[in-house]
Design an enzyme around this catalytic site. Structure first.
Site, PDB file in Angstrom:
ATOM      1  N   LYS A 176      11.192 -10.973  -7.891  1.00 24.91           N
ATOM      2  CA  LYS A 176      12.155 -11.904  -7.304  1.00 24.91           C
ATOM      3  C   LYS A 176      11.503 -12.829  -6.306  1.00 24.91           C
ATOM      4  CE  LYS A 176      14.947  -9.560  -9.668  1.00 24.91           C
ATOM      5  NZ  LYS A 176      13.936  -8.551 -10.018  1.00 24.91           N
TER       6      LYS A 176
ATOM      7  N   SER B 277      14.307  -4.660 -17.278  1.00 24.59           N
ATOM      8  CA  SER B 277      12.966  -4.927 -16.784  1.00 24.59           C
ATOM      9  C   SER B 277      12.232  -5.758 -17.819  1.00 24.59           C
ATOM     10  CB  SER B 277      12.254  -3.590 -16.621  1.00 24.59           C
ATOM     11  OG  SER B 277      10.866  -3.774 -16.621  1.00 24.59           O
TER      12      SER B 277
HETATM   13  C1  XAI Z   1       8.968  -2.728 -12.516  1.00 31.15           C
HETATM   14  C2  XAI Z   1       8.797  -3.941 -13.396  1.00 31.15           C
HETATM   15  C3  XAI Z   1       7.936  -3.601 -14.556  1.00 31.15           C
HETATM   16  O1  XAI Z   1       8.201  -4.936 -12.641  1.00 31.15           O
HETATM   17  C4  XAI Z   1      10.109  -4.515 -13.774  1.00 31.15           C
HETATM   18  O2  XAI Z   1      10.916  -4.627 -12.658  1.00 31.15           O
HETATM   19  C5  XAI Z   1      10.134  -5.858 -14.503  1.00 31.15           C
HETATM   20  O3  XAI Z   1      11.121  -6.554 -14.375  1.00 31.15           O
HETATM   21  O4  XAI Z   1       9.227  -6.215 -15.242  1.00 31.15           O
HETATM   22 MG    MG Z   2      12.058  -6.438 -12.417  1.00 30.18          MG
END
Ligand code: XAI
Ligand code: MG
Length: 547
Positions: A121, A464
């Site tokens: 973010k 993720s």
């Molecule tokens: C923990 C990670 C792999 O960074 C995930 O939060 C993402 O969005 O890729």
């Molecule tokens: Mg992430």
């Protein structure tokens, strides 16, 4: 110079007095003042090395005749925040970072800005601020972590997440999981695959807001220190040339960034972030644009989690300049902070490993890595990383297993209460419902680790960048505002067709209407930042921005 507001004329003697308290000399008073937004902290592995990178940025600024002033922003590690209450705070931190930088840049009237951040973010928040403040800006992304290594193979964070499912399935011992836990993450930098942090770094470079090559340089490589130094020097040039983020962020550069994202098979989160960044520039960007660019752009890099390649492999193959070279015929020419246009960068790039950065004639897949799907379950759209969905699951129809919230779903998954063929529905996890639209790597990884081959997962929450498998997220409208996902019941059939970009609830409209009668959003009293967020956040198809 913008900074003259704080340093010119006899009325500003008090302001200058305070600058002198910092050690600023007469000569420096005449120079451009450059802010450095450094998201250093020592809880995020992607950020623990940012002090040394900042040092180089500061040396570069001073050498080019500017004065560096460093300030901090927050930064959340999505991996540490994953799987519990903490994840609700992650997406809202994006707006906090954007606001914090705006406050500092505007209050102190900086002439230029360097944004130094790495993780999910932080980079999007920084880009939002850069475009919003529109002072000459360069972004230096912190770089990826080296792969871990154990039992003869390379590891990333996703191996640890998926191994949790293996332990639950009884196919791995807790002792072996402990070994992976200790070996997977060998130091500083963002998680190793093309997960969200690295995708956003690549997107930043493709937008033209980092110096060429920056995104793929590993966190520990001295090349990162050198590009930090050059970025510091260059930002002073940008101030002199008056080249600002909104000269660089245009519909053309946004389209280039989406193309690179599609060619790499990047994180679903980039859809939210690019919409939020475009909005800051007043450039309309909707899901249809992603869809259209996705159709025209082949997926050419088989990156983790869908494929085998780490960011280190992408770096060694030539990084983003080499990817741009492959896409040259599809790019819009656009300026970059380097002073060279994106097509010049593409032309001069070298593809060092055509196995990693394939040609568009022999792609991994003829269309881009992300798809926007719509249908009766997602009238306003949803997002899927098809690059990480096995083709056998591009078409699937199965009974819904409905869970209000991630925890309930995770418990059922780990207890193996899900059957092959099911479509797991996780709802009330949208921007408002979460609140905070949490990312759900724990359940998606558990499904993989448990060895399910034909279970899909659909949600109004997020994923993720490391999520793989038939997982469709960002369903809009979300359950908390009465989207159709709120009315799904166990056993309803859900149909997924990624070829046709459809996500449908197979329910006759009359039954749906019956279920909708008298529906009211669940009443909840949420305090603090999440309460404020839930009241003001937009839906995912508008970037989940806070108004
Ligand atoms: C923990 C990670 C792999 O960074 C995930 O939060 C993402 O969005 O890729
Ligand atoms: Mg992430």
């Amino acid at each position: 110079m913008r900074s003259e507001t704080v340093k010119r004329g006899y009325q500003r003697a008090p302001n200058r007095a305070l600058l002198r308290a910092l050690g600023i000399t007469d000569r420096e008073m005449e120079m451009p003042f450059i802010g450095i937004a450094n998201a250093y902290n020592n809880i995020v592995p992607g950020h623990i090395h940012l002090r040394s990178i900042s040092q180089k940025v500061q040396e570069g600024i001073a050498a080019a005749g500017g004065v560096p002033f460093e300030f901090g922003t927050i930064g959340i590690c999505d991996g540490i925040a994953m799987g519990h209450e903490g994840m609700r705070y992650s997406l809202p931190s994006r707006e906090n970072i954007a606001d914090a930088i705006e406050l500092m840049v505007e209050a102190h009237r900086f002439d230029g800005l360097v944004c130094l951040g790495t993780c999910d973010k932080i980079v999007p928040g920084m880009l939002m601020a850069a475009v919003r403040c529109n002072v000459p800006t360069i972004v230096v992304t912190g770089g990826a972590m080296l792969p871990g290594f154990a039992a003869g193979r390379e590891l990333s964070l996703i191996d640890v997440f998926e191994s949790v499912g293996r332990v639950a399935a009884g196919t791995m011992t807790e002792e072996d999981l402990g070994e992976i836990e200790c070996a997977a993450m060998p130091g500083c930098g963002s998680c190793q695959g093309l997960y969200t942090a690295n995708t956003m770094a690549c997107v930043t470079e493709a937008l033209g807001l980092s110096l060429p090559g920056c995104a793929a340089i590993p966190a520990v490589d001295a090349a990162k220190l050198r590009i930090a130094r050059e970025s510091g020097e260059r930002v002073v040039g940008l101030v002199r040339e008056d080249l600002r983020p909104r000269n660089i962020l245009t519909p053309g550069s946004l389209s280039n960034a989406i193309r690179v994202d599609m060619a790499l098979g990047g994180s679903t989160n980039t859809v939210l972030h690019l919409m939020a960044i475009a909005l800051e520039a007043g450039i309309p960007l909707d899901l249809e644009t992603f869809s259209a660019i996705g159709e025209e752009t082949p997926h050419i890099c088989h990156m983790m989690p869908g494929g085998p390649h780490s960011m280190l492999a992408l770096y060694r193959a030539g990084g983003i300049p080499a990817v741009l070279k492959r896409l040259e015929h599809l790019l819009d020419d656009a300026p970059t902070v380097s002073g060279r246009s994106i097509l010049e960068i593409a032309k001069n790039a070298r593809i060092a490993d055509p196995g990693v950065i394939r040609s568009t004639d022999a792609p991994v897949s003829p269309a881009g890595g992300l798809k926007i799907v719509r249908g009766t379950l997602a009238p306003d759209g949803a997002v899927v990383k098809c690059a990480a969905v096995p083709e056998a699951m591009w078409r699937h129809r199965g009974p819904a297993r409905v869970f209000d919230g991630e925890d309930a779903a995770m418990n059922a998954i780990l207890k193996r209460e899900i059957a092959e063929g099911d479509v797991v529905v996780i709802r009330y996890e949208g921007p408002r419902g979460g609140p905070g639209m949490p990312e759900m790597l724990s359940p998606t990884s558990a499904l993989m680790g448990l060895g399910y081959a034909r279970v899909a997962l659909v949600t109004d929450g997020r994923f993720s960048g490391g999520t793989r498998g038939p997982c469709i997220g960002h369903i809009a409208p979300e359950a908390a505002v009465g989207g159709p996902i709120a009315f799904v019941e166990d056993g309803d059939e859900i149909e997924i067709d990624l070829y046709e970009k459809r996500l449908d609830l197979c329910l006759d409209p009359q039954t749906l209407k019956e279920r909708q009668k008298g529906w009211k959003p669940p009443e909840r009293k949420i305090a603090g930042v999440l309460g404020r967020y839930a009241r003001t956040v937009e839906q995912a198809n508008h970037g989940a921005v806070q108004r």
